[in-house]
Design an enzyme around this catalytic site. Sequence first.
Site, PDB file in Angstrom:
ATOM      1  N   GLN A   1     -31.612 -36.198 -75.013  1.00 49.55           N
ATOM      2  CA  GLN A   1     -32.418 -35.006 -75.239  1.00 49.55           C
ATOM      3  C   GLN A   1     -33.108 -34.523 -73.963  1.00 49.55           C
ATOM      4  OE1 GLN A   1     -34.189 -36.559 -79.324  1.00 49.55           O
ATOM      5  NE2 GLN A   1     -34.464 -34.363 -79.130  1.00 49.55           N
ATOM      6  N   HIS A   2     -33.619 -33.301 -74.036  1.00 47.60           N
ATOM      7  CA  HIS A   2     -34.546 -32.691 -73.078  1.00 47.60           C
ATOM      8  C   HIS A   2     -33.925 -32.216 -71.768  1.00 47.60           C
ATOM      9  CE1 HIS A   2     -37.426 -34.433 -75.792  1.00 47.60           C
ATOM     10  NE2 HIS A   2     -37.264 -35.652 -75.341  1.00 47.60           N
TER      11      HIS A   2
ATOM     12  N   ASP B   1     -29.883 -37.378 -79.469  1.00 49.65           N
ATOM     13  CA  ASP B   1     -29.437 -38.761 -79.662  1.00 49.65           C
ATOM     14  C   ASP B   1     -30.168 -39.485 -80.790  1.00 49.65           C
ATOM     15  OD1 ASP B   1     -31.804 -38.822 -78.191  1.00 49.65           O
ATOM     16  OD2 ASP B   1     -30.961 -39.964 -76.524  1.00 49.65           O
TER      17      ASP B   1
END
Length: 465
Positions: free
Chosen positions: A71-72, A227
């Site tokens: 992520q991110h 995830d």
Amino acid sequence: MALVAGIDSSTQSCKVVVCDADTGEIRRSGAAPHPGGTEVDPHVWWTALGEAAHAAGGLDDVAVVSVGAQQHGMVCLDKSGQVVRPALLWNDTRSSAAARDLVDELGGAGQWAQRIGVVPVAAITAAKLRWLADNERDHADATAAVCLPHDWLTWRLSGSTDIEDLRTDRSDASGTGYFSAEDGSYDLDLLKLAMRGRRPLVPEIVGPAEAAGRTTTGAALGAGAGDNAAAALGIGAGPGDCVVSLGTSGVVSAVGDAAPHDASGLVAGFADATGRQLPLVCTLNGAPVLAAVAKTLGVDFDELDRLALSAPAGAEGLSLVPYFDGERSPNLPEASGALQGMTTRNMSSANVARAAVEGLLSSIAFCLDQIDAQGIEVRRVILVGGGARSEAVRRIAPAILGKPVHVPTPAEYVALGAARQAAWVLSESDEPPSWSFGVTATYEAEPTPGVLERYRAAQRLTLGQ
């Protein structure tokens, strides 16, 4: 027999599993490594995906493909779809000051929590975009679209070069800092705030069971997921379940319908991959705590387990505060670990090993308490990750956490979750398919609240409180 494929593009590697769409049985799989570092050219993910897919026998015969990923990560594209600069990953901390600035500019953490359920920290995409706007203005000006690793890979699988075709899902979007998991929509004013007035295109949100397009070979594309959401789907977590992942860090997430608004910023209001909420708390210190203590004692992991289980609960008064690399929950980046309560009577290898396991699990209990404080009921704990391989962790966890602990057979659950989502797209049903999730061992123990009390006292002492 229809086949589906799930892809896990993690920080370390890319994994591909090809599964029977009806049962979830893995028919074949493959993997390829990613380079280290916190700044990565996205094209290496694409290369690794190709290598992993080739090792898995190719994807030409699958009906649907879905991608789960870290992520991110900030992926910036220009108007022609070219990557503007290497992606900044979740673990790149250069955006720490930018995160603090964003919190202040909106009027404090409470305003962020109320507005989108997430308070920016360095990992969040919005903080990385602010860093970009302040430090690489030419790159910020060139950014016509911003997306996440799984968005970019899904787009590449489609063969499109048009940024208007970018797609994502609620789970991954909820980690950007400009999306509300509660109402399922972008807050583009926050994106403009992060980018100092610029407003690049963002991917369209696709529903959990909806197709996001097609691959160049004709397979349907699932929406994909972040995830943690993919892993929750892969292990069959449902409402009331809390997934504790002990990897490099510790991640505690709970499936439910309540959207948190935690002004402390500890509980992030993320979405899951089924249409529900997935509030999440993350620590900086996970399984490496056990590795560090094992190295200090000069033993391997099996011997560390044996030592820990040979000592009594509470380690005869020893408490280890596992802030070895600072801490994120609570937010103490400059903190360090400590071993408290040492005497000539309790300083044995067995007690130190026990204190390490209890300290690590007590930090997870702290995260569970934060989720509980948001009104989110947790009925059982599902333990996964490298730390779950420890027999001592498995046996001591229910005593510290005060709940039964279920440990599923080790597997690539992010990739399996992506594959299960792909099967859901194929089935066109209201719920994801009921796959078999393998053998799950259940651990129970009498609660040991006294251990937590001593840990909290040691925590206060460590922090000078």
